[in-house]
Enzyme design. Structure first.
Site, PDB file in Angstrom:
ATOM      1  N   GLU A  34     -17.241   6.149 -26.563  1.00 19.39           N
ATOM      2  CA  GLU A  34     -16.710   5.118 -25.684  1.00 19.39           C
ATOM      3  C   GLU A  34     -15.203   5.003 -25.901  1.00 19.39           C
ATOM      4  OE1 GLU A  34     -15.611   2.717 -23.161  1.00 19.39           O
ATOM      5  OE2 GLU A  34     -17.787   3.036 -23.117  1.00 19.39           O
ATOM      6  N   LYS A  35     -14.435   5.105 -24.829  1.00 18.36           N
ATOM      7  CA  LYS A  35     -12.973   5.091 -24.955  1.00 18.36           C
ATOM      8  C   LYS A  35     -12.421   3.712 -25.266  1.00 18.36           C
ATOM      9  CE  LYS A  35     -10.191   5.270 -21.410  1.00 18.36           C
ATOM     10  NZ  LYS A  35      -9.468   5.653 -20.173  1.00 18.36           N
ATOM     11  N   THR A 144     -19.690   8.285 -17.466  1.00 23.91           N
ATOM     12  CA  THR A 144     -18.369   7.660 -17.547  1.00 23.91           C
ATOM     13  C   THR A 144     -18.074   6.658 -16.431  1.00 23.91           C
ATOM     14  OG1 THR A 144     -17.546   9.718 -16.551  1.00 23.91           O
ATOM     15  CG2 THR A 144     -17.260   9.447 -18.916  1.00 23.91           C
ATOM     16  N   GLY A 181     -12.028  -6.197   2.061  1.00 23.47           N
ATOM     17  CA  GLY A 181     -13.364  -5.653   1.872  1.00 23.47           C
ATOM     18  C   GLY A 181     -14.427  -6.733   1.837  1.00 23.47           C
ATOM     19  N   ALA A 321     -25.946  -0.604 -11.512  1.00 24.97           N
ATOM     20  CA  ALA A 321     -26.252  -0.512 -12.939  1.00 24.97           C
ATOM     21  C   ALA A 321     -27.702  -0.096 -13.174  1.00 24.97           C
ATOM     22  CB  ALA A 321     -25.971  -1.855 -13.618  1.00 24.97           C
ATOM     23  N   HIS A 445     -47.933 -21.848  -5.655  1.00 29.38           N
ATOM     24  CA  HIS A 445     -47.374 -22.793  -4.684  1.00 29.38           C
ATOM     25  C   HIS A 445     -46.880 -24.034  -5.418  1.00 29.38           C
ATOM     26  CE1 HIS A 445     -46.876 -25.056  -0.962  1.00 29.38           C
ATOM     27  NE2 HIS A 445     -47.542 -26.065  -1.534  1.00 29.38           N
TER      28      HIS A 445
END
Length: 467
Positions: A34-35, A144, A181, A321, A445
């Site tokens: 993991e960077k 990644t 967007g 995800a 219900h």
């Protein structure tokens, strides 16, 4: 320093950490690269989880301001502590990343911090903050993820022209925001800020919000977001965006082709995401990303280098995800010699506005395009006793059914807890349960899921029986 593993996973987002854990459960020696300094990738740190934390906080504030008095609850002085609003989100992230550290230790997965770069098909150089190391592995899984993208004429400066990442950690509540967007990210963050008093404008190129989903969902979402005071401009083409030290302006063409401009404290660019493979040195492997930046894989999620796999946002398919998680498990089991299965047709899409939006299977537009016959069962939440009790009567459930055998072809929901209700429909469609059988099972219900029962009844040719 050289470390030898059976499997090395590059990226610790939902796809990466799930694949690492599943591989470890199957007995492999596993490492994850993991960077960044924290595990969890975009979803945990600057995506799904923090966005949902802010969505929940903003919804509580909105209810206190707009709805509590209808319940007999009166607030003498209501205020928003924006710092705490953001700090709570940060604590949610901390809890989740801490949980991932625990899972890595529990499953004996080595974590290497740094940027992974291939030397060849069996070796990966990891350039970390303190040292450089080489990991050797029999298999590699590229997970990644993705990064926010932009459009021509719009340069993200992360100060006034921002992405979803920056929008989750602003220093103060903005008075105004323009969002480029009207997809999932755009409408969710529009909801967050509109609820706490920000004047929000959405500019969307398509003629509908959430344009990749069933069009009726987009139409109803337009109405519900408009109730929050959000200004929504459809069929509008952004030309450019400019920033000053204190504001951002967006220049666009409206539906009639006339030049327009909107100025706000911030411009949030929410036009989608692009696959992220920077620094991997894929050329050393002979792997060439597609024009859209994604890595091409086969049905087993292998690249053209057989011992190297790719999952999640870096390959084709929806950038979700849970799709990445399914693929992470899939690859670990493929390597193990198993024959797992993913039904991409039934990966649900969800929008966490309020009401929530959820969808699985085919849309009406897709069915019409394919020339498939179908019947519609549609039930409004306005007719649901549970929805009336909670004052959540906006929206509907729509099921699309093949008339010959009653196969459920698609389910589309906009309403309270749609993200949870959709799970039942995925089970039914996966195992080909007919609409008639889906309405025969017992539904508690009063619940929101009863709307499904009535929609199935209507689609099967019977009338609704619940309130």
């Amino acid at each position: 320093m050289e470390n030898k593993y059976d499997i090395v996973v590059i990226g610790s987002g939902p796809g990466g950490y799930v694949s690492a854990i599943r591989a470890a459960q199957l007995g492999y020696k596993v490492a994850i690269v993991e960077k960044y300094s924290t595990l969890g990738g975009t979803c945990t740190n600057v995506g799904c989880i923090p966005a949902k934390a802010l969505l929940d906080s903003s919804e509580h504030y909105h209810q206190a301001k707009e709805q509590f008095k209808a319940h007999g609850i009166h607030m003498a002085e209501l205020s928003l502590d924006f710092k705490q609003f953001i700090d709570r989100k940060a604590e949610v992230i901390r809890q989740n990343t801490s949980g991932l550290i625990y899972l890595m230790k529990k499953n004996k997965i080595d974590v290497h911090q740094g940027l992974g770069s291939f030397i060849d098909k069996t070796r990966l150089k990891v350039s970390g903050p303190d040292q450089e190391k080489v990991l050797t592995a029999t298999y590699f899984i590229i997970a990644t993820g993705s990064k926010p993208s932009s459009i021509p004429g719009v340069t993200i400066d992360k100060k006034r022209i921002i992405t979803s990442t920056e929008s989750l950690s602003l220093d103060a509540r903005p008075n105004s925001m323009v969002i480029i967007g009207g997809g999932v990210i755009g409408v969710e963050l529009a909801s967050v800020y509109a609820r706490i008093g920000t004047q929000v404008t959405i500019i969307e190129y398509a003629d509908s919000l959430i344009p990749t989903m069933d069009r009726e969902l987009g139409k109803t979402l337009f109405k519900t977001l408009s109730k929050l005071g959000i200004r929504i401009l459809l069929s509008s083409k952004v030309q450019s965006a400019t920033a000053s030290p204190s504001a951002a302006s967006v220049q666009f063409l409206d539906q009639q082709g006339n030049a327009q401009e909107v100025t706000a404290d911030y411009c949030l660019v929410a036009v989608g995401r692009k696959a992220y493979t920077e620094g991997l040195n894929l050329q050393a492997l002979g792997i060439s990303p597609e024009p859209n930046g994604k890595i091409k894989v086969n049905g087993q999620l292998q690249t053209n280098v057989p011992n190297i796999y790719a999952i999640g946002d870096v390959i084709d398919g929806p950038m979700l995800a849970h799709k990445a998680e399914d693929e992470g498990t899939f690859v670990a089991e493929v390597i193990n010699g198993q024959k797992p299965h993913i039904n991409y047709h039934l990966i649900p899409g969800v929008v966490y506005t309020w009401p929530e939006v959820a969808s699985a299977g085919l849309t009406e537009e897709e069915l019409k395009a394919q020339g498939m016959e179908y019947t519609v069962g549609k039930f409004p939440y306005a007719a649901s006793a549970r929805a009336r009790a909670s004052m959540d009567t906006d929206g509907f459930v729509k099921v699309l059914v093949a008339p010959k055998y009653g196969e459920v072809l698609g389910v589309h929901i906009i309403g309270p807890r749609a993200a949870d209700v959709i799970a039942q429909t995925v089970v039914g469609m996966e195992y080909e349960v007919t609409a008639r059988d889906m309405h025969k099972i017992s539904y508690a219900h009063p619940t929101y899921s009863e709307a499904l029962k009535d929609a199935y009844l209507i689609a099967a040719g019977q009338g609704a029986i619940n309130i």
